[in-house]
Design a protein around this motif. Structure first.
Motif, PDB file in Angstrom:
ATOM      1  N   LEU A 168       1.033  -1.620   0.273  1.00 54.97           N
ATOM      2  CA  LEU A 168      -0.154   0.301  -0.014  1.00 54.97           C
ATOM      3  C   LEU A 168       0.729   1.344  -0.231  1.00 54.97           C
ATOM      4  O   LEU A 168       0.643   2.000  -0.601  1.00 54.97           O
ATOM      5  N   LYS A 169       1.947   1.181   0.646  1.00 53.44           N
ATOM      6  CA  LYS A 169       2.859   2.366   0.840  1.00 53.44           C
ATOM      7  C   LYS A 169       3.119   2.708  -0.726  1.00 53.44           C
ATOM      8  O   LYS A 169       3.564   4.102  -0.602  1.00 53.44           O
ATOM      9  N   GLN A 170       3.502   1.744  -1.286  1.00 54.98           N
ATOM     10  CA  GLN A 170       4.049   1.853  -2.324  1.00 54.98           C
ATOM     11  C   GLN A 170       3.350   2.354  -3.394  1.00 54.98           C
ATOM     12  O   GLN A 170       3.827   3.203  -4.531  1.00 54.98           O
ATOM     13  N   ALA A 171       1.986   2.105  -3.075  1.00 51.65           N
ATOM     14  CA  ALA A 171       1.365   2.296  -4.015  1.00 51.65           C
ATOM     15  C   ALA A 171       0.308   4.414  -3.703  1.00 51.65           C
ATOM     16  O   ALA A 171      -0.653   4.516  -4.108  1.00 51.65           O
ATOM     17  N   GLY A 172       1.716   5.098  -2.281  1.00 51.90           N
ATOM     18  CA  GLY A 172       0.436   5.758  -2.038  1.00 51.90           C
ATOM     19  C   GLY A 172      -0.819   5.652  -1.468  1.00 51.90           C
ATOM     20  O   GLY A 172      -1.512   7.006  -0.963  1.00 51.90           O
ATOM     21  N   LEU A 173      -0.582   4.905  -0.681  1.00 51.99           N
ATOM     22  CA  LEU A 173      -1.594   4.681   0.512  1.00 51.99           C
ATOM     23  C   LEU A 173      -1.161   3.924   1.548  1.00 51.99           C
ATOM     24  O   LEU A 173      -0.530   3.403   2.473  1.00 51.99           O
ATOM     25  N   THR A 174      -2.120   3.843   3.029  1.00 51.51           N
ATOM     26  CA  THR A 174      -1.955   2.829   3.855  1.00 51.51           C
ATOM     27  C   THR A 174      -2.980   2.754   4.445  1.00 51.51           C
ATOM     28  O   THR A 174      -3.886   2.084   3.470  1.00 51.51           O
ATOM     29  N   GLU A 175      -2.749   1.417   5.001  1.00 55.68           N
ATOM     30  CA  GLU A 175      -3.959   0.764   6.084  1.00 55.68           C
ATOM     31  C   GLU A 175      -4.837   1.542   6.323  1.00 55.68           C
ATOM     32  O   GLU A 175      -5.560   0.766   6.344  1.00 55.68           O
ATOM     33  N   ASP A 176      -4.822   2.809   6.910  1.00 52.07           N
ATOM     34  CA  ASP A 176      -6.490   3.398   7.128  1.00 52.07           C
ATOM     35  C   ASP A 176      -7.088   3.214   5.771  1.00 52.07           C
ATOM     36  O   ASP A 176      -8.380   3.265   5.591  1.00 52.07           O
ATOM     37  N   ASP A 177      -6.469   3.079   4.082  1.00 48.10           N
ATOM     38  CA  ASP A 177      -7.254   3.000   3.566  1.00 48.10           C
ATOM     39  C   ASP A 177      -8.512   2.327   3.117  1.00 48.10           C
ATOM     40  O   ASP A 177      -9.067   2.189   2.074  1.00 48.10           O
ATOM     41  N   ILE A 178      -7.744   1.154   3.569  1.00 44.69           N
ATOM     42  CA  ILE A 178      -8.402  -0.066   3.318  1.00 44.69           C
ATOM     43  C   ILE A 178      -8.880  -0.676   4.375  1.00 44.69           C
ATOM     44  O   ILE A 178      -9.270  -0.469   5.981  1.00 44.69           O
TER      45      ILE A 178
END
Length: 332
Positions: A168-178
């Protein structure tokens, strides 16, 4: 020892939950082996009796070189007897480890942090060639970044969650986004994903191949994401008792890797099907990894996993990566 830490050790199935007695069991029962079984013979020039190294492994691709090393007799050629005990579940493996029935086991970097947080002296002796894939059956999800607002199946506070966090971090997201749905049982994860009960799930082989044969797609993998949390670990007492045996084990491992590079896959694919648990119907779909000779874990990999474990409250000790890396085989 903190109650919270033991709660993690007993709750997380993917992690080795109870190894407190393994260190004593492996060490005290085998102290005599190290003195007389060096793999190089004794003073009279006669061959040394082979040291037995028992490994608790799960039926996964990282077990294959060890299995081939034993099946082809490479272990005996290097004065070591690999007693490979393959367990269908991490829980069963953990029970054997706790009882001192295995010397070492396949583990991961998150597990290593939890062991040492709980005061257990478990060391990394090498990496292994494992793999987690992030699969989806949702046609709207084309890339990892498309998982924003979607549901992902994994096992919390384990290397599967850590893997997803890094992807997720590599995709610009965080765990809070899922939204996370916790399902420790790997076969259940696959069935839920196939039945569209979630948007994605983290799976190891052979379930990745099974999933792809059912129409699921791979969004990312530990290989493509440059993540390798997979390690082989031993209690420090076992390392001290059977150091030469462990070194001989790795010599046999490397010979098994060379064997796979120089032989057609058909020469050993039936063994992989049997030990890893692939359906025979998927024989033509199996892709054997390009195994490398055994090597030690990258310190940066350990630091990254420990940093994530601290964020999750799994690791509170001021523990440096170097403190959990053994030099029994490799020097850093």
């Amino acid at each position: 020892m903190k109650t919270r830490n033991w709660k993690y050790l007993t709750k997380l199935v993917v992690l080795t939950a109870a190894v407190s007695m393994a260190a004593a069991g492996c060490g005290s029962a085998n102290q005599g082996d190290n003195a007389k079984n060096t793999g190089s013979g004794n003073a009279a020039g006669t061959p040394a009796e082979a040291v037995t190294i028992s490994l608790g492994l799960l039926p996964s691709i990282d077990a294959i070189p060890f299995i081939i090393a034993h099946e082809q007799g490479f272990d005996k050629q290097h004065d070591v007897n690999l007693d490979i005990q393959t367990f269908k579940s991490a829980k069963d493996r953990d029970v054997a480890f706790q009882a001192g029935k295995v010397d070492g086991l396949s583990a991961d970097l998150v597990a290593i942090s939890i062991y040492n947080e709980a005061g257990l002296d478990v060391k990394i002796t090498s990496t292994t060639t494992g793999e987690f894939d992030l699969l989806t059956g949702n046609d709207e999800v084309k890339e990892v970044k498309d998982l924003k607002g979607k549901t992902v199946i994994l096992s919390k506070n384990t290397s599967t969650q850590y893997t997803v966090a890094m992807m997720l971090k590599q995709a610009g997201l965080t765990e809070d986004d899922i939204t996370v749905t916790e399902v420790p049982q790997i076969p259940t994860r696959l069935e839920l994903l196939k039945n569209q009960k979630a948007d994605a799930a983290v799976l190891p082989e052979p379930f990745v191949t099974m999933g792809k044969s059912a129409g699921l797609r791979v969004l990312s993998s530990t290989h493509s994401a440059g993540i390798n949390p997979f390690v082989l670990a031993f209690p420090q007492s076992a390392i001290e008792a059977k150091g030469q045996g462990i070194r001989n084990m790795y010599a046999a491992y490397d010979e098994a890797v060379e064997y796979m590079k120089t032989h057609d896959q058909s020469d050993y694919i039936d063994l992989i099907i049997k030990e890893v648990g692939y359906p025979d119907t998927l024989k033509q779909d199996i892709k054997v990894p390009d195994y490398l000779p055994a090597n030690q874990v990258d310190v940066k990999e350990v630091e990254a996993a420990f940093a994530w474990a601290r964020e999750k409250g799994l690791l509170t000790k001021d523990l440096a990566a170097e403190e959990v890396i053994s030099d029994v085989q490799f020097k850093n």
